[in-house]
Design a protein around this motif. Structure first.
Motif, short mmCIF file in Angstrom:
data_model
loop_
_atom_site.label_atom_id
_atom_site.label_comp_id
_atom_site.label_asym_id
_atom_site.label_seq_id
_atom_site.Cartn_x
_atom_site.Cartn_y
_atom_site.Cartn_z
N ALA A 1 14.23 2.09 -9.64
CA ALA A 1 12.87 3.20 -9.71
C ALA A 1 11.89 2.64 -10.21
CB ALA A 1 13.42 4.57 -10.39
N LEU A 2 12.11 2.01 -11.56
CA LEU A 2 10.85 1.25 -12.24
C LEU A 2 10.34 0.23 -11.37
CD1 LEU A 2 12.18 1.61 -16.00
CD2 LEU A 2 10.51 2.64 -14.99
N CYS A 3 11.00 -0.75 -10.91
CA CYS A 3 10.67 -1.75 -10.01
C CYS A 3 9.87 -1.24 -8.88
CB CYS A 3 11.69 -2.68 -9.54
SG CYS A 3 12.52 -3.81 -10.79
N LEU A 4 10.46 -0.19 -8.28
CA LEU A 4 9.60 0.32 -7.04
C LEU A 4 8.09 0.78 -7.58
CD1 LEU A 4 9.67 0.98 -4.01
CD2 LEU A 4 10.73 3.39 -4.81
N LEU A 5 7.97 1.48 -8.65
CA LEU A 5 6.95 1.89 -9.13
C LEU A 5 5.88 0.73 -9.50
CD1 LEU A 5 7.62 4.96 -11.82
CD2 LEU A 5 6.46 5.00 -9.50
N ALA A 6 6.46 -0.30 -10.02
CA ALA A 6 5.89 -1.47 -10.53
C ALA A 6 5.24 -2.20 -9.00
CB ALA A 6 6.53 -2.48 -11.21
N PHE A 7 6.08 -2.33 -8.13
CA PHE A 7 5.50 -2.83 -6.81
C PHE A 7 4.32 -1.88 -6.27
CE2 PHE A 7 9.93 -4.99 -6.37
CZ PHE A 7 9.44 -6.16 -6.96
N ALA A 8 4.54 -0.72 -6.32
CA ALA A 8 3.38 0.04 -5.85
C ALA A 8 2.32 -0.06 -6.42
CB ALA A 8 4.05 1.58 -5.65
N SER B 1 1.08 -2.76 -8.29
CA SER B 1 0.70 -3.95 -7.89
C SER B 1 -0.07 -4.04 -6.57
CB SER B 1 2.01 -5.24 -8.08
OG SER B 1 2.84 -4.89 -6.96
N HIS B 2 0.71 -3.32 -5.63
CA HIS B 2 0.01 -3.27 -4.30
C HIS B 2 -1.37 -2.55 -4.17
CE1 HIS B 2 -0.45 -3.25 0.15
NE2 HIS B 2 -0.46 -1.81 -0.09
N ARG B 3 -1.40 -1.61 -5.02
CA ARG B 3 -2.83 -0.66 -5.15
C ARG B 3 -3.70 -1.69 -6.03
NH1 ARG B 3 -1.61 3.17 -8.83
NH2 ARG B 3 0.19 3.68 -7.57
N ILE B 4 -3.44 -2.48 -6.75
CA ILE B 4 -4.30 -3.26 -7.54
C ILE B 4 -4.60 -4.42 -6.63
CG2 ILE B 4 -4.57 -4.83 -9.51
CD1 ILE B 4 -2.74 -3.15 -10.89
N SER B 5 -3.79 -4.82 -5.68
CA SER B 5 -4.00 -6.10 -4.90
C SER B 5 -4.92 -5.44 -3.78
CB SER B 5 -2.70 -6.51 -4.15
OG SER B 5 -3.02 -7.53 -3.27
N THR B 6 -4.79 -4.34 -3.20
CA THR B 6 -5.66 -3.99 -2.40
C THR B 6 -7.00 -3.51 -2.95
OG1 THR B 6 -3.77 -2.76 -1.10
CG2 THR B 6 -6.01 -1.83 -0.60
N GLU B 7 -7.31 -2.98 -4.08
CA GLU B 7 -8.56 -2.74 -4.61
C GLU B 7 -9.34 -4.07 -4.80
OE1 GLU B 7 -10.28 0.03 -5.34
OE2 GLU B 7 -8.89 0.85 -4.25
N THR B 8 -8.49 -5.11 -5.49
CA THR B 8 -8.97 -6.63 -5.56
C THR B 8 -9.58 -7.13 -4.12
OG1 THR B 8 -7.39 -6.81 -7.49
CG2 THR B 8 -8.65 -8.92 -6.69
N GLU B 9 -8.86 -7.03 -3.28
CA GLU B 9 -9.24 -7.42 -1.79
C GLU B 9 -10.61 -6.79 -1.40
OE1 GLU B 9 -9.44 -7.78 2.45
OE2 GLU B 9 -8.61 -6.07 1.31
#
Length: 128
Positions: free
Chosen positions: A24-31, A33-41
């Motif tokens: 569950a913690l890994c899933l939250l971290a991946f979600a 990081s995906h949000r941060i990656s989308t905003e950076t892009e």
């Protein structure tokens, strides 16, 4: 013997719960990081679009009609609007307050919310 079997079963249950918590913690971290990656892009595309707008206005020496033709936008009430994917660029000519110096503000907005993602001011020397 029964107590030992119950102890092994409890131990297995604790191990499964620990792994479930870690997953569950890994899933939250991946979600996240995906949000941060989308905003950076999105921000990177906004910066590229703003620089393109600045360089075009500078090359046109503040002539928004020429910049409109170069960028393929629409000129409305002295503001050049250019749409690119989910971003909108607004270019406004502003007064620099210095003789023979032209200035414009380029703002990049999100299309669906109107939130300013990036803004940049550009100046150029006017030829008399």
């Amino acid at each position: 013997m029964k107590n030992r079997a119950a102890l092994v079963l409890m131990e297995q249950l604790v191990v499964v719960l620990v792994f479930a918590l870690a997953a569950a913690l890994c899933l939250l971290a991946f979600a996240h990081s995906h949000r941060i990656s989308t905003e950076t892009e999105l921000r990177d595309r906004a910066v590229d679009l703003a620089v393109t707008g600045c360089e075009t206005v500078k090359a046109c020496r503040g002539d928004l009609e020429a910049a409109e033709k170069a960028l393929g936008g629409q000129l409305r009430e002295g503001i050049l609007l250019v749409n690119r994917q989910d971003l909108q660029m607004e270019i406004r000519i502003s007064d620099a307050g210095i003789p023979l110096l032209g200035q414009a503000e380029v703002r990049i907005l999100r299309n669906h919310t109107g939130e300013c993602v990036y803004s940049l001011t550009v100046s150029w020397q006017e030829v008399s």
